[in-house]
Design an enzyme around this catalytic site. Structure first.
Site, short mmCIF file in Angstrom:
data_model
loop_
_atom_site.label_atom_id
_atom_site.label_comp_id
_atom_site.label_asym_id
_atom_site.label_seq_id
_atom_site.Cartn_x
_atom_site.Cartn_y
_atom_site.Cartn_z
N HIS A 109 87.11 11.79 -5.30
CA HIS A 109 86.94 10.80 -4.25
C HIS A 109 86.25 9.54 -4.76
O HIS A 109 86.41 8.47 -4.15
CB HIS A 109 86.18 11.41 -3.08
N HIS A 272 93.80 21.78 -5.76
CA HIS A 272 93.73 22.87 -4.78
C HIS A 272 93.81 24.25 -5.43
O HIS A 272 93.83 25.26 -4.73
CB HIS A 272 94.82 22.69 -3.73
#
Length: 744
Positions: A109, A272
């Site tokens: 991020h 993920h």
């Protein structure tokens, strides 16, 4: 002209206002952000040309981060980070006893705000520490991730920036869970204030999506789908759990972040493979304000939760809940194995978010709980995960990775490196022992200098040949400016090094006037070839150097025409890139659709020309005085697009005079618009009505805006003629050298 661009929203305090938000509103105190913008929300914000002033830097002007970083024991830092990752803290317990997935999310991020259209965003300055990014909904609880790293930052101090530490920690997290990364480069320098020059979108409410028009056409330069998200909505577009529709959003968003389809699949699946989502309960009912809105006693923390313990198994972050794989702190191929092993049905998280579980109870008990060994779960997929299986383009890529784990690992390693280094700039800025040796096309590679550089005598010889070439001051200045002014301060791309102005796509850009450019380059190339052929000792001059030198020659000639003898500083050392080293699609985003320095304005702009000029000056890292002196100089040097007379407020073009400012501020001139869009104007003699000059908004703003007029008055003064010349030369050289990281 009616200012039809979006107005800046100004929040006022309507408390004690009798219920009327207009008549009784109260402007904020200056310490709260009040000021002139409240009264005139559309005024130019020149503060974006004064970013990160030296007085705001606590390290002082003598500190050089690159030198400090070179003294760092990177291996020791990585060991300390690894120890943090596996030492769970009671105040924020680690999922599965390992903070690795949490830290990966933080690094992702930090870097993931980058977008190709303007080169802004990204990890390069550690902006995740500041508003608005530190308080975006998508960054919920990452305040804790940074605090976990504070002991490491405290130990090594200024030898490693927060910007570098966050990315390095992401790499260490991957490595500590069994993944082999592609490499790491330091060199990100911390800043001490939020970026105020990044347009994050028109919305004034978190998760709004006013950025779309028509058939879900996303506004440039934005990449994320909603205000406060890094990428896409994991539940699907606006929460609609449609994997195919989600794939469209994913493809457009990741494309705008410089990722192709294979890189996109690798990044989503690789990320993920680790960790879980957190949605123990409804955030609207239990979660407090973000860090910037939290009370002082929170000490920079935000999103305090009242649900249960507020942490561990009671954590609320995105509202989604569950892990993708049964090995959430180990690198393997289980993400794809699970994605393709089950059929999936829509379900709701405890917080009410849309997510997917295996049909008919399949997979139950295969996924460990993050905090309670007595519990187990079924795997979870998000709508955006299912897009990798059901989108017709993503699906074959995903199946190839399913069947070839080593190909997946390599693709993820490369995509992760690109994600975390895209805005660091060229390899010349990379620091540290883990810099990869492989050259990558997206790094805009340049050949090494493999020849002896020209000396002062050679420069003098070449200057004479340039002056005798028949090329005008206007042609030489325009070509050098076109070459150098592609630089973008955000991602450090562009610039004169490489002479890519002679290659596709730059040689065909409208703003560069391809026919004139080709003629100038032919002449300069002949000078280069003749000079190089005459050398016997390996000395050579690159075309990149010659273009810049020629621009300097033109400036010197123009100064002489104005009565001033100046020497424009010149530092050889640029090289010439090849077309094979130049990704046409990647470089296409650098094309100027407006350049107020050349009085060029393409079609379709939302903002008026003066705002676009300011934005371009910001990209060139110019100050307001540098912007002012460059525009004034370029006008009298005849650098306008297609030799337009707009703003050429002089009777002696080609002479480096301060006439632009003198004549703009002449009291006897009355200006009137001459176009429906109010982009061009005539200046008439107030007494006779005779047209004196024509100008654009990018010209008249220096008389209209009070701050720019103050600067224009300096250069219009009778005692400023010589100062103007020297200031122009200094600003010109700065632009020519913006990409010369070897000179820093």
């Amino acid at each position: 002209m009616s200012e039809n661009h979006d107005a800046v929203v100004y929040n006022t305090n309507a408390e004690n206002g009798g219920g009327c938000p207009v008549a009784h509103r109260r402007a904020p105190h200056p310490t709260q952000g009040g000021g002139n913008r409240g009264w005139w929300p559309n005024r130019l914000n020149l503060k974006i040309l004064a970013k990160n002033p030296a007085v705001a830097n606590p390290l002082g002007g003598e500190f050089t981060y690159a030198e400090a970083f070179r003294t760092l024991d990177l291996a020791a830092v990585k060991q300390d980070i690894a120890a943090v990752l596996t030492t769970s803290q009671a105040w924020w317990p680690a999922d599965y006893g390992h903070y690795g997935p949490f830290i990966i999310r933080m690094a992702w991020h930090s870097a993931g705000t980058y977008r190709i259209s303007d080169g802004r965003g990204g990890a390069g300055a550690g902006q995740l520490r500041f508003a608005p990014l530190n308080s975006w909904p998508d960054n919920a609880n990452l305040d804790k991730a940074r605090r976990l790293l504070w002991p490491v930052k405290k130990k090594y101090g200024q030898k490693i920036s927060w910007a570098d530490l966050m990315i390095l920690a992401g790499n260490v997290a991957l490595e500590s869970m069994g993944f082999e990364t592609f490499g790491f480069a330091g060199g990100r320098v911390d800043v001490w204030e939020p970026d105020e020059d990044v347009y994050w979108g028109p919305e004034t409410t978190w998760l709004d999506d006013e950025r779309y028009t028509g058939d879900r056409e996303l506004e440039n330069p934005l990449a994320a789908v909603q205000m406060g998200l890094i990428y896409v909505n994991p539940e699907g577009p606006n929460g609609n759990p449609d994997p195919i529709a989600a794939a469209r959003d994913i493809r457009e968003t990741f494309r705008r972040m410089a990722m192709n389809d294979e890189e996109t699949v690798a990044l989503i699946a690789g990320g993920h493979t680790f960790g879980k989502t957190h949605g123990a309960a409804n955030p609207d009912e239990h979660v407090g304000p973000e860090p910037e809105g939290a009370p002082i006693e929170e000490q920079g923390f935000g999103w305090t939760s009242t649900f249960g313990t507020g942490r561990g198994g009671d954590t609320i972050t995105s509202g989604l809940e569950g892990a993708w794989t049964n090995t959430p702190v180990s690198w393997d191929n289980s993400f794809f194995e699970i994605l393709f092993s089950y059929e999936w049905e829509l379900t709701k998280s405890p917080a009410g978010a849309n997510q997917w579980k295996p049909k008919d109870g399949a997979g139950a008990g295969t996924v460990p709980d993050a905090h309670d060994a007595a519990k187990s779960h079924a795997p979870t997929m998000l709508t955006t995960d299912l897009a990798l299986r059901f989108d017709p383009i993503y699906e074959p890529i995903s199946r190839r990775f399913l069947e070839n784990p080593s190909a997946f690992a390599d693709a993820f390693a490369r995509a992760w490196f690109k994600l975390t280094h895209r805005d660091l700039g060229p390899v010349a800025r990379y620091l540290g022992p883990e810099v990869p040796t492989e050259t990558l096309l997206w790094q805009d590679p340049l050949p090494a200098v493999a020849h002896e550089l020209i000396d002062a005598a050679d420069v003098a010889t070449l200057k004479g040949q340039i002056l005798a070439s028949g090329l005008s001051v206007s042609q030489l200045v325009s070509t050098a400016w076109a070459s150098a002014s592609t630089f973008r301060g955000g991602d450090k791309r562009g610039g004169a090094n490489g002479a890519r102005i002679r290659l596709e796509p730059q040689r065909g850009w409208e703003v560069n006037e391809p026919d004139q450019l080709a003629a100038v380059l032919r002449t300069l190339t002949r000078i280069q070839e003749v000079f190089n052929a005459a050398q016997t000792g390996g000395k050579q001059v690159s075309l990149a150097d010659l273009i810049v030198l020629a621009g300097g020659v033109a400036v010197e000639q123009a100064a002489a025409n104005a009565g001033f003898d100046v020497e424009v500083p010149f530092a050889p050392g640029r090289t010439d890139a090849s077309q094979e080293q130049t990704d046409v699609e990647s470089f296409a985003v650098l094309e100027p659709t407006a350049d107020g320095f050349r009085n060029y304005l393409g079609k379709g702009h939302r903002l008026p020309a003066e705002y676009l000029l300011l934005d371009r000056a910001n990209q060139l890292t110019l100050s307001a005085p540098e912007l002012t002196v460059l525009v004034g100089g370029l006008r009298v040097l005849g650098a306008n697009y297609q030799q337009s007379p707009l703003g050429v407020f002089t009777a002696t073009p080609g002479s480096l005079t301060n006439d632009f400012f003198v004549n703009l501020l002449e009291l006897g001139t009355t200006w009137k618009t001459t176009s429906e869009d109010a982009n061009t104007f005539e200046g008439r003699d107030a007494a006779t009505g005779k047209v004196r000059w024509t100008g654009s908004r990018a010209d008249l703003v220096f008389g209209s805006n009070s701050e720019l007029r103050a600067l224009a008055e300096v250069y219009a003064s009778d005692d400023a003629r010589e100062k103007f010349v020297h200031d122009f030369v200094a600003a010109w050289v700065k632009v020519m050298n913006l990409d010369r990281f070897d000179l820093v």
